[in-house]
Write an enzyme that holds these catalytic residues in place. Structure first.
Site, PDB file in Angstrom:
ATOM      1  N   ASP A 160      36.065   8.776  28.932  1.00 44.83           N
ATOM      2  CA  ASP A 160      34.965   8.462  28.020  1.00 44.83           C
ATOM      3  C   ASP A 160      34.481   9.772  27.402  1.00 44.83           C
ATOM      4  OD1 ASP A 160      32.755   7.118  26.791  1.00 44.83           O
ATOM      5  OD2 ASP A 160      32.759   5.687  28.451  1.00 44.83           O
ATOM      6  N   ASP A 197      32.164   7.588  22.577  1.00 41.75           N
ATOM      7  CA  ASP A 197      30.820   7.031  22.580  1.00 41.75           C
ATOM      8  C   ASP A 197      30.122   7.309  21.247  1.00 41.75           C
ATOM      9  OD1 ASP A 197      28.601   5.888  24.326  1.00 41.75           O
ATOM     10  OD2 ASP A 197      27.674   7.772  23.692  1.00 41.75           O
ATOM     11  N   GLU A 203      33.486   3.827  19.575  1.00 45.45           N
ATOM     12  CA  GLU A 203      32.322   2.947  19.598  1.00 45.45           C
ATOM     13  C   GLU A 203      31.562   3.199  18.302  1.00 45.45           C
ATOM     14  OE1 GLU A 203      28.469   1.854  22.373  1.00 45.45           O
ATOM     15  OE2 GLU A 203      29.035   3.948  22.103  1.00 45.45           O
ATOM     16  N   HIS A 207      29.691  -2.485  29.449  1.00 49.39           N
ATOM     17  CA  HIS A 207      28.558  -2.002  30.233  1.00 49.39           C
ATOM     18  C   HIS A 207      27.247  -2.015  29.454  1.00 49.39           C
ATOM     19  CE1 HIS A 207      29.697   1.404  27.792  1.00 49.39           C
ATOM     20  NE2 HIS A 207      28.587   2.024  28.110  1.00 49.39           N
ATOM     21  N   ASP A 208      27.296  -2.215  28.145  1.00 55.65           N
ATOM     22  CA  ASP A 208      26.096  -2.216  27.313  1.00 55.65           C
ATOM     23  C   ASP A 208      25.645  -3.618  26.921  1.00 55.65           C
ATOM     24  OD1 ASP A 208      25.569   0.507  27.217  1.00 55.65           O
ATOM     25  OD2 ASP A 208      26.882   0.843  25.498  1.00 55.65           O
TER      26      ASP A 208
END
Length: 597
Positions: free
Chosen positions: A105, A213, A272, A348-349
């Protein structure tokens, strides 16, 4: 029908199945109640059996954990709470033995406030690293008090400013997410060179690529103007995304990243990119000739229940027509214009998908989870599975106390803001709505410990250890050990076994499900979402999905006949349906059929 994707466009990362691990709640091996790298390594055989090719691990770098590791203090050091670099090297080696890979990540829009770069930057206006971050002089109140440079709201707490005041230097630094996460200044070429150095470090160590991210926020409009006051009166700060989402130099920066780093590796990259839904703009990043990223996460499905134009913590009704429109838009866009999709409905969000899109009650949970699995395993793009999704894990019970059990900074900030504005009897209706929003959409729902067994702590950690976050109350009924044992002849297939079969079918028929053509069928007014996938050699396959939660009739299109119904969320009952004419679909039933030529 549009021309089919040719074999010359086949790539390993298009066919790979990616499994996202949220490391703090995956598996604890040292008895501290917090997941670790050795815990991931211990479950590789489980993931291999499921059909996983790539393990994507959310951040495990050195971090104060203000935002669960997305505040990084050192990109080349593993946080001791997770283990060591040697543990990661061992993980990579064990993955390789199983013909699997590790995806890291990459969080480089911002760092932690404790990163040495920022400690130097804030130490003095004359620091060599001052320009590594975004510093601005304050506005002033009528009494001379410092005020933020503009009205941008903090992303993880829109009641707060996106700027943090530093009294020692009398300036504000931009911190879009939290004050603990200062934004890097990508305008500075030294910052970009440092990022590329980090990327090379992990790729050379054996990582296969990156999930990036909020990578579409790295370029800011250098005017830093005020945002439109979309949240209305009573709000001092407002979303400023118009000035930093896909900003003026984003494509330039991503092309440079590709040129300087990614072009030297056969890497997988997924960006993302929240807040972007324009096909032309997305294809500038993921088109086959873009030289930026392989794919991005398109948020239209996970934003389906947001109020249009508002922040995430809102509620908006949706139905299958919205889902059909979104899926058709992006499936066709990438096929027609030579781009590439990611396929996901959970991470996870976001809350658990079976709770969000289906009915997670005991009667329907497994049916809905299989319905979502059937849809995802038959759509074009690189498929991402989130930990526990393969079990049909669901949101935490509404009986949980928000102040006691919810840990995520976004939820904590939202609840504090709601209590301040509406609590104490000021507006009970709005307080009730705030509670409902968290009970449906908090990130905490997807961050509870992985449910491995029916034993203590769901097998996440040993008996007697208190996990850092409470285990969902249903772990005795919903766990991996139980689901791996289910599905024998005559038994209902577990959600896990259904996912395993779907992933295997996807790989066997990649010509159809990964690379094939896509077209919706039936009437747009239908309560059913149906589509046909067609491969150059694999023929036509019909997918029919009933998202209505009630029994409905549906007509197989005239001129089409299903030769064999091969899978369904109601298991063997799918094969009993007719191949043409009108068929009946039960609640949350999805079926897959091979059509006659």
């Amino acid at each position: 029908m549009a021309p089919l994707t040719g074999t010359e466009q086949h790539r390993w990362w298009k066919e790979a199945i990616v499994y996202q691990i949220y490391p703090s709640t995956f598996k604890d091996t040292n008895g501290d109640g917090w997941g670790d790298v050795k815990g991931i390594t211990s479950k590789l055989d489980y993931l291999k059996e499921l059909g996983i090719d790539i393990v994507w691990v959310s951040p495990i770098y050195k971090s104060p954990q203000a935002d669960m590791g997305y505040d990084i203090a050192d990109y080349k050091v593993i946080d001791p709470i997770y283990g060591s670099l040697e543990d990661v090297d061992h993980l990579i080696a064990e993955l390789k033995k199983r013909d699997m890979k590790l995806m890291m990540d990459l969080v480089v829009n911002h760092t932690s406030e404790m990163h040495p770069w920022f400690l130097s930057s804030r130490s003095s206006k004359s620091s060599p690293k001052r320009s590594w971050y975004i510093w601005k002089t304050p506005r002033r109140s009528s009494t001379g008090e410092p005020l933020p440079p503009n009205n941008w709201a903090q992303i993880l707490g829109e009641a707060n400013s996106a700027w943090t005041y530093d009294a020692a230097t009398d300036e504000y630094y931009l911190s879009l997410f939290t004050p603990n996460q200062p934004d890097l200044n990508w305008e500075n070429p030294d910052v970009r060179a440092a990022v590329y150095d980090v990327m090379n470090f992990w790729l050379a160590r054996g990582a296969c690529g990156y999930r990036m991210d909020v990578i579409n926020m790295i370029s800011k409009d250098q005017r830093f103007p005020d945002a439109a006051e979309v949240l209305g009166p009573g709000h001092d700060y407002h979303p400023g995304g118009a000035y930093f989402v896909n900003g003026p130099r984003m494509h330039e920066f991503l092309q440079e990243m590709h040129r300087e780093v990614l072009s030297k590796y056969d890497a997988i990259t997924v960006g993302e990119m929240p807040g972007v839904s324009d096909i032309d703009e997305v294809l500038r990043s993921v088109g086959s000739a873009a030289a930026e990223l392989n794919m991005i996460f398109i948020f239209d499905i996970v934003d389906i229940d947001n109020e249009p134009g508002k922040v995430r913590f809102t509620l908006h009704p949706w139905d299958v027509h919205d889902l059909r429109r979104i899926v058709r838009k992006w499936q066709r866009a990438m096929i027609d214009r030579d781009g590439w999709n990611s396929v996901f409905v959970e991470n996870h969000d976001n809350p658990r998908s079976v709770s969000r899109y289906c009915d997670d009650g005991d009667r329907w949970r497994s049916k809905g989870a299989k319905l979502l699995a059937l849809m995802q395993t038959t759509l074009a793009g690189t498929l991402f599975v989130y930990q526990g999704e393969e079990l049909g894990m669901r949101n935490v019970p509404r009986s949980w106390d928000i102040e006691e059990e919810y840990k995520d900074i976004e939820a904590v900030n939202f609840w504090a803001k709601s209590k301040r504005l509406y609590g104490g009897g000021k507006d009970p209706a709005k307080m009730a709505l705030a509670r409902e929003i968290l009970e449906k959409k908090a990130r905490d729902h997807s961050r509870t410990p992985m449910q491995w067994t029916a034993g203590p702590n769901a097998g996440f950690c040993e008996a007697g250890v208190v996990p850092w976050m409470r285990v969902n109350d249903d772990w005795r009924d919903v766990n991996a050990e139980k689901q791996l044992a289910e599905g024998k002849e005559g038994e209902e297939m577990s959600v896990w076994r259904f996912w395993q079969r779907g992933l295997d079918s996807r790989k066997q028929h990649k010509d159809v499900f990964v690379y094939g053509d896509f077209e919706t069928v039936g009437d747009d007014r239908d309560e059913v979402f149906a589509y046909v996938r067609t491969g150059e050699r694999g023929g036509r396959w019909l997918v029919v999905l009933n998202f209505s939660g009630k029994v409905v009739g549906w007509d197989v299109p005239v001129g089409m006949e299903v030769e064999t119904w091969v899978a369904g969320s109601w298991d063997n009952e799918a094969v009993e349906k007719k191949g043409k004419g009108r068929i009946e679909l039960r609640e949350w039933e999805g079926i897959l059929g091979k059509c006659k030529d």
